[in-house]
Design an enzyme around this catalytic site. Sequence first.
Site, short mmCIF file in Angstrom:
data_model
loop_
_atom_site.label_atom_id
_atom_site.label_comp_id
_atom_site.label_asym_id
_atom_site.label_seq_id
_atom_site.Cartn_x
_atom_site.Cartn_y
_atom_site.Cartn_z
CB CYS A 31 0.95 -52.31 59.85
SG CYS A 31 0.67 -51.29 58.38
CG HIS A 54 1.88 -54.87 56.42
ND1 HIS A 54 1.41 -54.40 57.62
CD2 HIS A 54 2.62 -55.98 56.72
CE1 HIS A 54 1.83 -55.19 58.60
NE2 HIS A 54 2.58 -56.14 58.08
CG ASP A 86 4.27 -57.70 60.57
OD1 ASP A 86 3.84 -56.73 61.23
OD2 ASP A 86 3.75 -58.09 59.51
CE1 TYR A 106 -6.72 -47.65 48.72
CE2 TYR A 106 -5.91 -48.91 50.59
CZ TYR A 106 -6.60 -48.85 49.40
OH TYR A 106 -7.16 -50.00 48.86
CB SER A 126 -10.23 -51.17 48.88
OG SER A 126 -11.09 -51.10 47.77
#
Length: 280
Positions: free
Chosen positions: A68, A105, A120, A193, A199
Amino acid sequence: MEVAKYLSRIGFTGSAVQPSLELLRSVHICHLLSVPFEDLTVHSGGEVRLDLQLIYDKIVNKRRGGFCYENNALFFWLLTHLGFHVTCLKTTNNITEMYGPPFDHLILLVTVEGRRWLCDVGFGPSGFSDPLSLDTEGLQEEGHRVYRIRTSQEMHFLEWQEENRGKDGDWTEIYKFTLSSRCLEDFTEMCQYHQSSPSSIFFCKSFCTLLRPSGRLTYIGHRLITVTFPSEATGGKLESTTIELKDEEIPAVLAEKFGIVLSSPLIPKDDPITPPAVRY
């Protein structure tokens, strides 16, 4: 960095002289049909850095895709150079059925012809093809799906249905966001991250997915998944087929199906995603 070269990369052949809703819709769908949503850099010994020149070189010159931050950051650059008024927004998404950390995001708010539109080009299978209006909470239909943007105080929730269109069926939350303006540098920590956290889908799964006019093609781990959208030919049903891949078959699939040739060996991965410890 050249606008004309970017437009050529996404197969846009129309007029880009004046910003308009028609132009916005056209470049949005062209990007989605041409640039994969993928995280293969993470699984081939590389690192994603939020540097526009590097992102441009990767997507435009090397004809790769990105996740993204890459896709939407470069799309932001394109839109501003086409004369649109664009704002970066942060979201918290719901991929693991638990909201992850903020800034996981990046999306865009575009104002054109006096209306606000959510854009998007970096969310993959759950994403929308045409910009969505931010000036209504009504239903917004796109093919076999219907979306809505529900507002609660200052928070906006993007939701969708794949069935029971226009009825009181269950809605699935995709992500939530506010309209506070952000800059690309604000996403640096979360970019790291997503390349290292169990995760994050980007760390747990090697994948590449591309929208097609009649459906979607997705590589993930050792699978190639072809989805065909409902049509008369499918009897109004969504169809999906899966092919299992061997390690040695994956590079050819990426090259032939997605136009991607990696400079380093890919390590296929399809691990379960660990839900975040805290619901944000």
